[in-house]
Design a protein around this motif. Structure first.
Motif, PDB file in Angstrom:
ATOM      1  N   LEU A  41       0.768  -1.195  -0.006  1.00  0.00           N
ATOM      2  CA  LEU A  41       0.144   0.012  -0.100  1.00  0.00           C
ATOM      3  C   LEU A  41       0.870   1.300  -0.068  1.00  0.00           C
ATOM      4  O   LEU A  41       0.637   2.114  -0.586  1.00  0.00           O
ATOM      5  N   ARG A  42       1.818   1.384   0.742  1.00  0.00           N
ATOM      6  CA  ARG A  42       2.863   2.471   0.940  1.00  0.00           C
ATOM      7  C   ARG A  42       3.403   2.544  -0.645  1.00  0.00           C
ATOM      8  O   ARG A  42       3.533   3.920  -1.069  1.00  0.00           O
ATOM      9  N   PHE A  43       3.780   1.608  -1.052  1.00  0.00           N
ATOM     10  CA  PHE A  43       4.681   1.677  -2.403  1.00  0.00           C
ATOM     11  C   PHE A  43       3.576   2.299  -3.440  1.00  0.00           C
ATOM     12  O   PHE A  43       3.816   3.112  -4.408  1.00  0.00           O
ATOM     13  N   THR A  44       2.368   1.543  -3.471  1.00  0.00           N
ATOM     14  CA  THR A  44       1.267   2.157  -4.271  1.00  0.00           C
ATOM     15  C   THR A  44       1.214   3.445  -4.251  1.00  0.00           C
ATOM     16  O   THR A  44       0.946   4.128  -5.396  1.00  0.00           O
ATOM     17  N   VAL A  45       0.800   4.101  -3.111  1.00  0.00           N
ATOM     18  CA  VAL A  45       0.505   5.661  -2.947  1.00  0.00           C
ATOM     19  C   VAL A  45       1.654   6.301  -3.472  1.00  0.00           C
ATOM     20  O   VAL A  45       1.292   7.401  -4.115  1.00  0.00           O
ATOM     21  N   THR A  46       2.882   5.807  -2.809  1.00  0.00           N
ATOM     22  CA  THR A  46       4.043   6.578  -3.433  1.00  0.00           C
ATOM     23  C   THR A  46       4.262   6.960  -4.867  1.00  0.00           C
ATOM     24  O   THR A  46       4.359   7.905  -5.325  1.00  0.00           O
ATOM     25  N   GLN A  47       4.146   5.516  -5.361  1.00  0.00           N
ATOM     26  CA  GLN A  47       4.405   5.712  -6.750  1.00  0.00           C
ATOM     27  C   GLN A  47       3.293   6.450  -7.510  1.00  0.00           C
ATOM     28  O   GLN A  47       3.486   7.153  -8.666  1.00  0.00           O
ATOM     29  N   ALA A  48       2.014   6.159  -7.039  1.00  0.00           N
ATOM     30  CA  ALA A  48       0.921   6.796  -7.708  1.00  0.00           C
ATOM     31  C   ALA A  48       0.982   8.489  -7.468  1.00  0.00           C
ATOM     32  O   ALA A  48       0.612   8.945  -8.504  1.00  0.00           O
ATOM     33  N   ALA A  49       1.113   8.700  -6.433  1.00  0.00           N
ATOM     34  CA  ALA A  49       1.539  10.431  -6.410  1.00  0.00           C
ATOM     35  C   ALA A  49       2.499  10.952  -7.116  1.00  0.00           C
ATOM     36  O   ALA A  49       2.368  11.969  -7.652  1.00  0.00           O
ATOM     37  N   LEU A  50       3.686  10.372  -7.143  1.00  0.00           N
ATOM     38  CA  LEU A  50       4.782  10.782  -7.796  1.00  0.00           C
ATOM     39  C   LEU A  50       4.298  10.935  -9.352  1.00  0.00           C
ATOM     40  O   LEU A  50       4.691  12.024 -10.212  1.00  0.00           O
ATOM     41  N   SER A  51       3.968   9.672  -9.928  1.00  0.00           N
ATOM     42  CA  SER A  51       3.499   9.610 -11.149  1.00  0.00           C
ATOM     43  C   SER A  51       2.254  10.520 -11.637  1.00  0.00           C
ATOM     44  O   SER A  51       2.583  11.385 -12.614  1.00  0.00           O
ATOM     45  N   ALA A  52       1.527  10.881 -10.742  1.00  0.00           N
ATOM     46  CA  ALA A  52       0.400  11.933 -11.063  1.00  0.00           C
ATOM     47  C   ALA A  52       0.925  13.320 -10.953  1.00  0.00           C
ATOM     48  O   ALA A  52       0.641  14.100 -12.020  1.00  0.00           O
ATOM     49  N   LEU A  53       1.843  13.585  -9.746  1.00  0.00           N
ATOM     50  CA  LEU A  53       2.311  15.029 -10.123  1.00  0.00           C
ATOM     51  C   LEU A  53       3.200  15.385 -11.196  1.00  0.00           C
ATOM     52  O   LEU A  53       3.448  16.393 -11.864  1.00  0.00           O
ATOM     53  N   ALA A  54       4.279  14.356 -11.657  1.00  0.00           N
ATOM     54  CA  ALA A  54       5.027  14.473 -12.530  1.00  0.00           C
ATOM     55  C   ALA A  54       4.340  14.523 -14.034  1.00  0.00           C
ATOM     56  O   ALA A  54       4.627  15.150 -14.627  1.00  0.00           O
ATOM     57  N   SER A  55       3.273  13.566 -14.215  1.00  0.00           N
ATOM     58  CA  SER A  55       2.666  13.798 -15.251  1.00  0.00           C
ATOM     59  C   SER A  55       1.912  14.989 -15.490  1.00  0.00           C
ATOM     60  O   SER A  55       2.031  15.652 -16.802  1.00  0.00           O
ATOM     61  N   THR A  56       1.273  15.357 -14.591  1.00  0.00           N
ATOM     62  CA  THR A  56       0.591  16.544 -14.549  1.00  0.00           C
ATOM     63  C   THR A  56       1.482  18.060 -14.745  1.00  0.00           C
ATOM     64  O   THR A  56       0.963  18.821 -15.472  1.00  0.00           O
ATOM     65  N   ALA A  57       2.599  18.012 -14.086  1.00  0.00           N
ATOM     66  CA  ALA A  57       3.632  19.051 -14.237  1.00  0.00           C
ATOM     67  C   ALA A  57       4.190  19.071 -15.586  1.00  0.00           C
ATOM     68  O   ALA A  57       4.385  20.326 -16.107  1.00  0.00           O
ATOM     69  N   CYS A  58       4.296  17.997 -16.170  1.00  0.00           N
ATOM     70  CA  CYS A  58       4.789  18.069 -17.724  1.00  0.00           C
ATOM     71  C   CYS A  58       3.702  18.398 -18.559  1.00  0.00           C
ATOM     72  O   CYS A  58       3.782  18.958 -19.716  1.00  0.00           O
ATOM     73  N   ALA A  59       2.313  18.041 -18.230  1.00  0.00           N
ATOM     74  CA  ALA A  59       1.162  18.273 -19.232  1.00  0.00           C
ATOM     75  C   ALA A  59       0.937  19.655 -19.331  1.00  0.00           C
ATOM     76  O   ALA A  59       0.448  20.203 -20.351  1.00  0.00           O
TER      77      ALA A  59
END
Length: 508
Positions: A41-59
């Protein structure tokens, strides 16, 4: 009317999402939460949060650049932005490995420069893959926000001699406050249920998501209590994300326009360089893995196995049935939510927290006593795929549904415009562009989906992604690469047809 229909659809959606979990729990008993589950669960939330922030920041800079710049090939690039998200995940990951893997182009270049190679495996590789898959979707959703700014506001800003900083403060920033939470939520929820990306690029037991843990519990251990417990953890995590996004979302205040065309201001100088730099970098990042997929697949197109063509027809049938079903339900939910039914928001996004594997297992347990599961492979695949794709269509339709209800709802009520008349004269014309995008996205996801069909289908009912998976398992990599290219063409083709219908007559 929309609220009553929305309530019925929401009830069915909740039953289809949570019902299979209840069935699994009832059949298997209770399961506890272990240390490994909490780590997942910790890894899931961490990678999802980083992925969402990075994807949106690039978009954000990419969407802004596409919204205010006009150049040759712009329409083609906007259409092509759907390609990475439409790629089957396994195909996209293979393309990224060809570029960023140990023997990929990037590491070959680093070796020539005498530098140490980089590894794509682990958290960094997972986030990179999610940026590749989700940044284009985020860009398209943000681009619709810029396109929804009424021309009258643009002309007013020009008459007031707004500087770029003024335009950002009074026009663009309020729009982003309305759109960004939904985009972040969509990408976050997608990454929460990531499976193939983490399976290939995770790098070991320390990088296990909840979805991957569910797969291991069902496929290798048949531990139904643990699978159901993990599924409930996933639902709770996404529910919290929906609540946070709803809290931070503020309605836009631009008001109605007259549908006149006006271009966004396009400042020159260093801002122009930044815009075209963002476009160039994004195009290169997205094109290289797709190009690698094409180069690997072309040689085998002339000798495709016989089972590929029935699989392609089955996939197209699934898409043809899934897209109208999912988008119709999403449209009703979006209109009901726009009319004030706030409680529909978490229900509409609930399937994004669900697991296809748990849903398939629950349905398997329900139908097994009465009918052979392979006989229902295609209908169940259509139903589950529509449920899982509905949140994407809902999130695409909701912003413009809010504008439609706010600007024209009272007028429609005063004219007695309801039912089919409202659909034909008001809703479809006003929402044609997002409807086309939602239909195309849903159809493409259905063409490339590999989920519950793997639990049900026999040889005669396999979709093309399942055929590709079987070819890879048999180490027929050239045939699998060629079939993957055919799948990419089919997915992008159905998306292009639907998206083009939605954009017909609209200025992008």
């Amino acid at each position: 009317m929309a609220r009553r229909a929305g309530a019925l659809i929401a009830a069915g959606l909740a039953a289809l999402t949570l019902g299979p979990v209840a069935v699994v729990l009832a059949q298997a008993g209770r399961g506890g939460v272990g240390t490994a589950d909490l780590a997942a669960l910790r890894f899931t939330v961490t990678q999802a949060a980083l992925s969402a922030l990075a994807s949106t920041a690039c978009a954000v800079p990419l969407a802004r650049a596409l919204a205010r710049r006009r150049f040759a090939g712009r329409r083609l690039m906007i259409t092509a932005l759907g390609a990475p998200f439409l790629l089957p995940v396994i195909v996209a990951v293979l393309g990224l490995l060809a570029v960023f893997g140990r023997a990929g182009l990037v590491n070959d270049g680093l070796r020539l420069l005498g530098l140490a190679p980089v590894s794509i495996f682990g958290l960094g590789g997972v986030v990179l893959a999610h940026i590749f898959l989700n940044m284009p979707l985020a860009t398209r959703m943000l681009l619709q926000g810029w396109q929804a700014i009424p021309a009258e506001r643009l002309r007013l800003a020009a008459s007031l001699d707004f500087r770029p900083t003024d335009f950002w403060r009074h026009i663009e920033a309020p729009m982003l406050r309305d759109v960004l939470p939904g985009v972040l939520l969509a990408v976050f929820a997608i990454c929460l249920t990531s499976f193939a990306v983490v399976l290939i690029l995770g790098g070991g037991p320390a990088a296990t998501t909840v979805e991957l843990a569910i797969y291991q519990a069902i496929r290798f251990e048949f531990d139904l209590p643990r699978a159901a417990t993990l599924a409930l953890m996933q639902v709770g995590t996404c529910g919290l994300a929906v609540a946070l996004a709803s809290f931070f979302t503020t309605p836009g205040g631009f008001g109605a326009g007259l549908d006149r065309q006006a271009d966004l201001p396009a400042p020159g100088g260093w801002r122009q360089l930044i815009d075209f730099g963002a476009i160039g970098l994004a195009a290169t990042f997205l094109a290289l893995p797709i190009g690698a997929v094409v180069l690997r697949g072309v040689p085998g197109l002339a000798s495709l196995p016989a089972g590929v063509w029935p699989g392609l027809l089955t996939s197209l049938l699934v898409a043809l049935c899934t897209a109208p079903l999912a988008v119709s339900a999403a449209l009703v939910l979006a209109l009901a939510r726009a009319q004030g039914a706030r409680w529909l928001e978490p229900v509409a996004m609930l399937p994004m927290a669900g697991s296809q594997l748990v849903m398939g297992t629950g349905l398997f347990l329900l139908v097994f006593p009465f009918v052979a599961p392979p006989d229902l492979a295609v209908p169940v695949t259509i139903l589950v795929t529509a449920v899982m794709a509905l949140p994407f269509a809902y999130r695409i339709l909701l912003p413009e549904a809010r504008v439609l209800v706010a600007d024209y709802g009272r007028l429609a009520e005063s004219l007695g415009l309801r039912g089919w008349a409202a659909l034909r004269l008001l809703i479809l014309p006003r929402l044609r562009r997002p409807l086309g995008f939602a239909l195309g996205l849903t159809a493409a996801l259905a063409v490339g989906d590999l989920g519950v069909v793997a639990l049900f289908a026999a040889e005669h009912g396999a979709t093309l992604p399942l055929v590709i998976s079987r070819l890879m398992a048999a180490y027929r990599m050239e045939a699998a690469a060629a079939a993957s290219l055919l799948l990419v063409i089919a997915a992008f083709g159905v998306f292009w047809i639907c998206d083009r219908w939605g954009r017909a007559g609209a200025e992008l």
